[in-house]
Design an enzyme around this catalytic site. Structure first.
Site, PDB file in Angstrom:
ATOM      1  NE  ARG A 235      -4.317  -1.105  -0.061  1.00  0.00           N
ATOM      2  CZ  ARG A 235      -4.507  -2.031  -0.982  1.00  0.00           C
ATOM      3  NH1 ARG A 235      -3.533  -2.340  -1.830  1.00  0.00           N
ATOM      4  NH2 ARG A 235      -5.656  -2.669  -1.057  1.00  0.00           N
ATOM      5  CD  GLU A 264      -1.810   3.972  -6.096  1.00  0.00           C
ATOM      6  OE1 GLU A 264      -2.905   3.558  -6.532  1.00  0.00           O
ATOM      7  OE2 GLU A 264      -0.992   3.236  -5.531  1.00  0.00           O
ATOM      8  CG  HIS A 282      -1.845  -0.135  -7.101  1.00  0.00           C
ATOM      9  ND1 HIS A 282      -2.135   0.721  -6.075  1.00  0.00           N
ATOM     10  CD2 HIS A 282      -2.077  -1.381  -6.603  1.00  0.00           C
ATOM     11  CE1 HIS A 282      -2.533   0.042  -5.010  1.00  0.00           C
ATOM     12  NE2 HIS A 282      -2.515  -1.248  -5.312  1.00  0.00           N
TER      13      HIS A 282
END
Length: 316
Positions: A235, A264, A282
């Site tokens: 994370r 992000e 990701h």
């Protein structure tokens, strides 16, 4: 009944068998129209008359939940629930579920791949050869080094097994496991600080909570041996990106690999573009196999709640 589906990998395949299950249950399916995680405002615009959500990497804030009076369930497409305001969901009577284990193999394999990519400078060498150059690089071997794994859930354990298979000495910690259990896994136990002091390669596999935010900060980066590698496929926010950039600039780290970022997309991250950083978008869960498993698990959880059955993966 209406269901909003926001994961980008699932929204691109409207005829996915998991989505057909939702339609066959009598629900209308609304797909993410933007091809990226939705902002708070975009979610609010879509969620007003929705009964359930298959949730990707969007932020389900208190405002989003308050804008959805019919909402019964938020079914996370993956294991993490840090992007859902769990207290707001609980207060509103909204069930939150997740899909543990569905993407473990995929994330673990990416983690190991990133270790190699940083250790051997693979992306930069590939780019140089494509540009017509023929460089030499100061790569390092992983075998014989010490791997530190913070968080020994399913992903962390798979990474630990892979490291041991490469001939690495594995050290690790997890607050849910006592030292004897960690030793049974073939891992040398220690505190977070002790694991950092020993880790030539440090890999993060814990959820993001107020207590774990910046778990690896400037102080813990200073504990790492000189020339260490840090990998974060868990994370964003676990790694202090500013502190990691400073450690790279000072020459204390061999390199950093990141698949999850504090913000992000990571347009403001100081790590992006650094010559000793390997950055991926990701993408840990984005394999065909993991997408299938996550879709089936998330839709199964969603339908269990909407149809009044017990759901064993209920978080709230």
């Amino acid at each position: 009944m209406k269901v909003l589906v926001t994961p980008t990998s699932l929204s691109r395949t409207p005829e996915d068998p998991a989505l057909r299950r939702i339609r066959e249950a009598g629900a209308d399916v609304v797909l993410n129209p933007h091809g990226r995680p939705l902002s708070e405002a975009e979610l609010i615009a879509l969620i007003a008359d929705v009964d359930g959500v298959v949730a990707g990497l969007d932020d389900y804030t208190a405002r989003v939940i308050a804008a959805a009076p019919r909402l019964t369930v938020i079914s996370r497409y993956g294991v993490g629930t840090d992007r859902v305001d769990l207290e707001a969901a609980r207060a509103a009577g909204v069930v939150v579920t997740n899909a543990p284990g569905a993407n473990s193999q995929s994330v673990a394999e990416l983690t190991v791949g990133l270790m190699f990519a940083v250790a051997r400078r693979i992306p930069r060498l590939d780019a140089a050869v494509a540009a017509g150059d023929w460089p030499r690089a100061d790569g390092v071997e992983l075998g014989g080094r010490r791997l530190g794994v913070i968080g020994l859930g399913e992903i962390g354990r798979q990474v630990a097994r892979a490291g041991a298979g490469l001939g690495m000495e594995v050290h690790g910690c997890d607050p849910a496991l006592d030292d004897d259990r960690i030793r049974e896994l073939g891992i040398v136990p220690g505190s977070v600080d002790e694991v950092c002091r020993r880790a030539d390669v440090l890999s993060l596999h814990v959820p993001l909570t107020p207590r774990t935010r910046h778990l690896v900060d400037a102080r813990r980066l200073d504990l790492l041996p000189d020339g260490a590698i840090v990998v974060n496929t868990a994370r964003g926010g676990l790694l202090d990106e500013q502190a990691a950039h400073a450690a790279l600039e000072e020459g204390r780290l061999h390199g950093v690999a990141v698949d999850a970022y504090e913000t992000e997309p990571p347009r403001e991250s100081p790590l992006i573009g650094h010559p000793r950083v390997v950055a991926t978008p990701h993408t840990g869960a984005h394999t065909a196999e993991a997408v299938h498993r996550m879709a089936q698990a998330a839709v199964g959880n969603l339908l269990d709640v909407l149809q009044g059955r017990d759901c064993r993966h209920r978080v709230v």
